[in-house]
Design a protein around this motif. Structure first.
Motif, PDB file in Angstrom:
ATOM      1  N   GLN A 265       0.824  -1.215   0.000  1.00 13.47           N
ATOM      2  CA  GLN A 265       0.000   0.000   0.000  1.00 13.47           C
ATOM      3  C   GLN A 265       0.860   1.268   0.000  1.00 13.47           C
ATOM      4  OE1 GLN A 265      -3.246   0.002  -0.627  1.00 13.47           O
ATOM      5  NE2 GLN A 265      -2.967   2.228  -0.781  1.00 13.47           N
TER       6      GLN A 265
ATOM      7  N   SER B 212       0.423   4.125  -2.778  1.00 15.06           N
ATOM      8  CA  SER B 212       0.080   5.513  -2.425  1.00 15.06           C
ATOM      9  C   SER B 212       1.141   6.485  -2.936  1.00 15.06           C
ATOM     10  CB  SER B 212      -0.065   5.665  -0.906  1.00 15.06           C
ATOM     11  OG  SER B 212      -1.083   4.814  -0.444  1.00 15.06           O
TER      12      SER B 212
ATOM     13  N   ILE C 273       1.484   8.724   4.481  1.00 13.93           N
ATOM     14  CA  ILE C 273       1.249   7.556   3.616  1.00 13.93           C
ATOM     15  C   ILE C 273       1.509   6.263   4.390  1.00 13.93           C
ATOM     16  CG2 ILE C 273       2.315   6.260   1.708  1.00 13.93           C
ATOM     17  CD1 ILE C 273       2.578   8.953   0.207  1.00 13.93           C
TER      18      ILE C 273
END
Ligand SMILES: [Zn+2]
Ligand SMILES: [Zn+2]
Length: 399
Positions: free
Chosen positions: A202, A206, A262
């Motif tokens: 992820q 991002s 993030i």
């Protein structure tokens, strides 16, 4: 005899001294090349450089700023003080693929040639040994410790496949991420696990999604250093390293916060926890334009041509950035091999130990020593360096 004649004569003597040192410079460069020592382990390189400096009358302090392989070699006293910076660390597994054996040799040779050509002068020559440029940022620690304070100028030269007077570098901050989840059988009971690999993936997604919104010259890039152990186990622990880079200090602070957001969001979204370790940041480089001009004259005078980096060409980062924001600094590049051979490759390791590089050990030392001589002997130049420094630091560095 005019002042100009005197400087010309001194430069002539410097060139002769550098030529006289040439066989020794080759030995020292080859010695480092044959025994590449990585960040903070450059003991033999430091010994070779400092012993030679000591033999030529420099007073040497080894183990500066709490770094075993940092040194300051001093000759003379009082102001002005000129600093010639040495690097001598190698790359893990690649040897001297950035050619720091030449940086160390050039700096040492310049210091010795300058001192031998200037038996009487007002001021101080410092050859400053800065370890771990490739990881660890010796100059950052030394800068915080005040080693570069009071220098009228700091200079070094870096080998590459083209000669450049000046090239930017980005501010950089390194991160190590450790995500912690919960392992489970990936097929029979995945719902009881917490997938730490999803969290790290992820982060990449991002960062990629935000690329459009980053200012030009922003670079965020990473690798997964641990992604799990087996496909049938939900990974309970993953890790990654990232580098966050940009072209100015203020934006770098903003980016660092965005990157943390993030990472934390990835942890929250997946139910993981995360440990974020921020490493030593390097500042972006501000090459002193007046000192670049002086270097250009000296480079041209030894008969070396230079090129201007192409507009928008990518750049890396270096701990010279931190020095460049304290005192007037240059970090030019000298071509040691055919074009197209990039630093950090096995081919560049060959280049930094080649006969062509050996041949350039005396010339490189001469150009640096000439530039240092200009700074030491010319008060008007020092005023110009200072004015340029104030002006360049007073405005947002343009890239
Ligand atoms: Zn490098
Ligand atoms: Zn390098």
């Amino acid at each position: 005899m005019t002042a100009t004649d005197t400087i010309a004569e001194i430069k002539e003597r410097i060139a002769r001294e550098a030529q006289a040192l040439h066989p020794r410079l080759i030995q020292i460069s080859q010695g480092m090349h044959a025994n590449p020592e990585i960040a903070f382990q450059e003991h033999e390189a430091m010994t070779a450089l400092t012993n030679e400096l000591e033999e030529h009358g420099f007073e040497v302090e080894r183990g500066v700023s709490g770094l075993d392989t940092a040194f300051v070699a001093t000759y003379g006293s009082g102001e002005p003080v000129v600093g010639i910076l040495a690097e001598y660390d190698a790359l893990p597994g690649l040897g001297h693929a950035c050619g720091h054996n030449l940086i160390g040799t050039w700096a040492m040779g310049a210091g010795i040639a300058l001192r031998r050509a200037l038996p009487d002068f007002e001021g101080t020559i410092k050859v400053i040994g800065t370890p771990a440029e490739e990881g660890g940022g010796g100059k950052v620690t030394m800068a915080e410790d005040g080693v570069f304070n009071g220098l009228s100028a700091a200079m070094m030269m870096h080998p590459r496949d083209t000669t450049y007077l000046d090239r930017g570098s980005l501010a950089v901050t390194p991160y190590k991420l450790e995500f912690h989840g919960k392992s489970a059988h990936a097929s029979s009971s995945p719902e009881t696990g917490i997938n730490a690999l999803d969290a790290v993936i992820q982060v990449f997604n991002s960062v990629n999604a935000l690329r459009q919104a980053f200012k030009p010259n922003t670079r965020i890039h990473g690798v997964i250093t641990h992604g799990g152990d087996a496909a049938n186990i939900i990974p309970d622990h993953t890790s990654a390293t990232f580098l966050v880079r940009s072209a100015d200090q203020e934006y770098q602070e903003e980016l660092k916060q965005r990157f943390r957001n993030i990472v934390e969001a990835a942890a929250t979204a997946t139910g993981c926890t995360v440990d974020i370790t921020e490493g030593i940041s390097y500042k972006q480089r501000v090459s002193n334009l007046a000192l670049v001009d002086t270097f250009r004259e000296n480079l041209t005078a030894v008969g070396i041509d230079y090129e201007v980096p192409p507009e928008g060409a990518g750049v890396g980062s270096s701990d010279i950035g931190d020095v460049s924001q304290l005192v007037p600094t240059i970090h030019p590049y000298l071509q040691i091999c055919d074009k197209g051979i990039g630093n950090h490759t096995p081919e560049f390791n060959d280049a930094s130990g080649s006969a062509r590089a050996d041949e350039l050990t005396a010339t490189g030392a001469t150009v640096l020593a000439w530039t240092a001589a200009d700074v030491l002997l010319n008060p008007e130049l020092r005023d110009k360096l200072n004015a340029s420094f104030q002006e360049q630091m007073g405005r947002e560095p343009a890239r």
